[in-house]
Design an enzyme around this catalytic site. Structure first.
Site, mmCIF file in Angstrom:
data_model
loop_
_atom_site.group_PDB
_atom_site.id
_atom_site.type_symbol
_atom_site.label_atom_id
_atom_site.label_comp_id
_atom_site.label_asym_id
_atom_site.label_seq_id
_atom_site.Cartn_x
_atom_site.Cartn_y
_atom_site.Cartn_z
ATOM 1 N N CYS A 291 47.795 112.073 65.401
ATOM 2 C CA CYS A 291 47.428 112.113 63.984
ATOM 3 C C CYS A 291 48.645 111.820 63.061
ATOM 4 O O CYS A 291 49.768 112.028 63.377
ATOM 5 C CB CYS A 291 47.110 113.366 63.592
ATOM 6 N N SER B 40 51.974 110.254 45.969
ATOM 7 C CA SER B 40 52.564 110.267 47.665
ATOM 8 C C SER B 40 53.929 109.672 47.148
ATOM 9 O O SER B 40 54.360 109.249 46.384
ATOM 10 C CB SER B 40 51.790 109.388 48.215
ATOM 11 N N HIS C 211 54.940 116.773 56.277
ATOM 12 C CA HIS C 211 53.855 115.530 56.441
ATOM 13 C C HIS C 211 53.105 115.615 55.321
ATOM 14 O O HIS C 211 52.223 114.702 55.221
ATOM 15 C CB HIS C 211 53.241 115.840 57.819
ATOM 16 N N GLY D 151 50.865 120.508 52.198
ATOM 17 C CA GLY D 151 50.635 121.607 52.978
ATOM 18 C C GLY D 151 49.472 122.245 52.195
ATOM 19 O O GLY D 151 49.288 122.316 50.750
#
Length: 372
Positions: free
Chosen positions: A71, A271, A290, A293
């Site tokens: 992923c 982002s 990543h 969260g």
DNA sequence: ATGTGC
């Protein structure tokens, strides 16, 4: 028994959910695990914390990678000019993307150096949970020199894909558990090698999946694009630490040794396109956060938000972006309120000297699931 | 996370 060290990466480690830190402690006691790192997006998972990296000199622990092997995030700079992009038009065009891909799977698998047996109706589909495709635009450029050097263009449409290996990674983990039990294995054992072969194939399949998803979206939008990055945040790979060979498990942790990284906020937030600081090396087991969260579990998010909002109210975010999510439960579970603040996560990574921010990306349209 | 769990 050898003690392993646990490092928490954050300006204020006391902010972490104690349950997630407890999960790190139990994982640190697994056979052969020497180093554990909790990244700024650390949160509790199903027994194993998400937003973490684990290193062993000799053992692999498939449960530390989880079901969704491979992923990850991939980012495209599209050919289409931003000034020609019309949100309502894109919203109308993005249909028939949830069913099986009608392309040539056999040829795609050959190109990805994967066996024909990995053909599957899910290839080219996003899946559920936190997976998405998001159309974005560059909001601001933090490092103009690097942005230009990378030949990036703020006047084009950008597209981010978050998906994984669908049922195949899940099958690889279940296969391991049914053969060996819910345990780790010496990496050089026959069983360990068998898992690693399944793992590596699931990872390559996930990369191919993201590419095909992007191709399908690009076709609907009638434009091409250039892939800027593709990184996996669930994996176990050979990696030396402090000069010693070993195995690095990443569970919701982006690699800091594979070039550019995209770190998404929630669908209602920015982002970030970042570059790992090479010299930071072992400081956080060659890993980065990543994403933002989770702040609330899926069930908590649904319980709190379905009382306060109607699903339709969540189809537009505070930044003005659109959300296509025709799953009544998922639209609450994945609402921006259920996630931590991405700006804080990025500030944590910068504070420790792990990343340089290149650009911030604004969501225009988040695609989750559509019936047709 | 899941060709989804009761």
């Amino acid at each position: 028994m050898e003690r392993s060290d646990i490092k928490l990466i954050a300006r204020d480690p006391a902010q972490f959910d104690p349950q997630a830190v407890d999960q790190l402690r139990s994982s640190a006691r697994l056979a052969g695990i020497r180093h554990v790192v909790g990244l700024p997006d650390l949160h509790a998972g199903h027994g194993i914390a998400v937003g973490a990296a684990f290193w062993s000199p000799d053992h692999i622990h498939p449960p530390l990678v989880g079901s969704d092997i491979g992923c990850g995030m991939a980012l495209w700079q599209m050919d289409g000019a931003l000034r020609k992009f019309r949100l309502a038009h894109a919203e109308r065009r993005l249909r028939d993307l949830d069913g099986p891909w009608d392309g040539d799977q056999a040829a795609a698998l050959v190109r990805a150096d994967l066996p024909a047996s990995m053909a599957d109706p899910s290839l080219g589909t996003i899946g559920g949970g936190n997976h998405f495709v998001e159309l974005q635009r560059v909001e601001d450029i933090a490092d103009p020199a690097r942005f230009a050097e990378l030949d990036l263009d703020a006047d084009r449409l950008w597209m981010m894909v978050h998906s994984g290996s669908r049922g195949l990674g899940h099958a690889a983990l279940q296969g391991h558990i049914s053969r060996n039990g819910n345990v780790g294995l010496p990496a050089d054992s026959t069983s360990g090698q068998a898992y690693l072969q399944d793992h590596d194939r699931a990872m390559a399949w996930a990369v191919l999946n993201r590419q095909i998803i992007a191709d399908r979206f690009a076709e609907k939008l009638a434009m091409g694009g250039r892939r800027i990055l593709d990184i996996c945040h669930n994996s176990v790979t050979p990696h030396a630490v402090a000069g010693q060979a070993g195995w690095l498990h990443r569970k919701g942790a982006a690699p800091a040794d594979r070039g550019l990284v995209a770190i998404p906020g929630s669908r209602g937030d920015f982002s970030f396109l970042v570059e790992p600081v090479a010299a930071a090396g072992d400081r956080a087991l060659h890993s980065l956060a990543h994403g933002a969260g989770r702040r609330w579990s899926r069930s908590d998010a649904h319980a709190r938000l379905s009382r306060r909002f109607r699903a339709a109210e969540l189809e537009r975010t505070p930044l003005g972006s659109r959300v296509i999510c025709e799953d009544r439960r998922l639209i609450f579970e994945e609402a921006p309120q259920a996630y931590k603040d991405i700006t804080g996560v990025i500030a944590d990574l910068q504070h420790v000297g792990l990343i340089r921010v290149i650009a911030r990306l604004r969501p225009l349209l988040s695609y989750k699931v559509r019936s047709q």
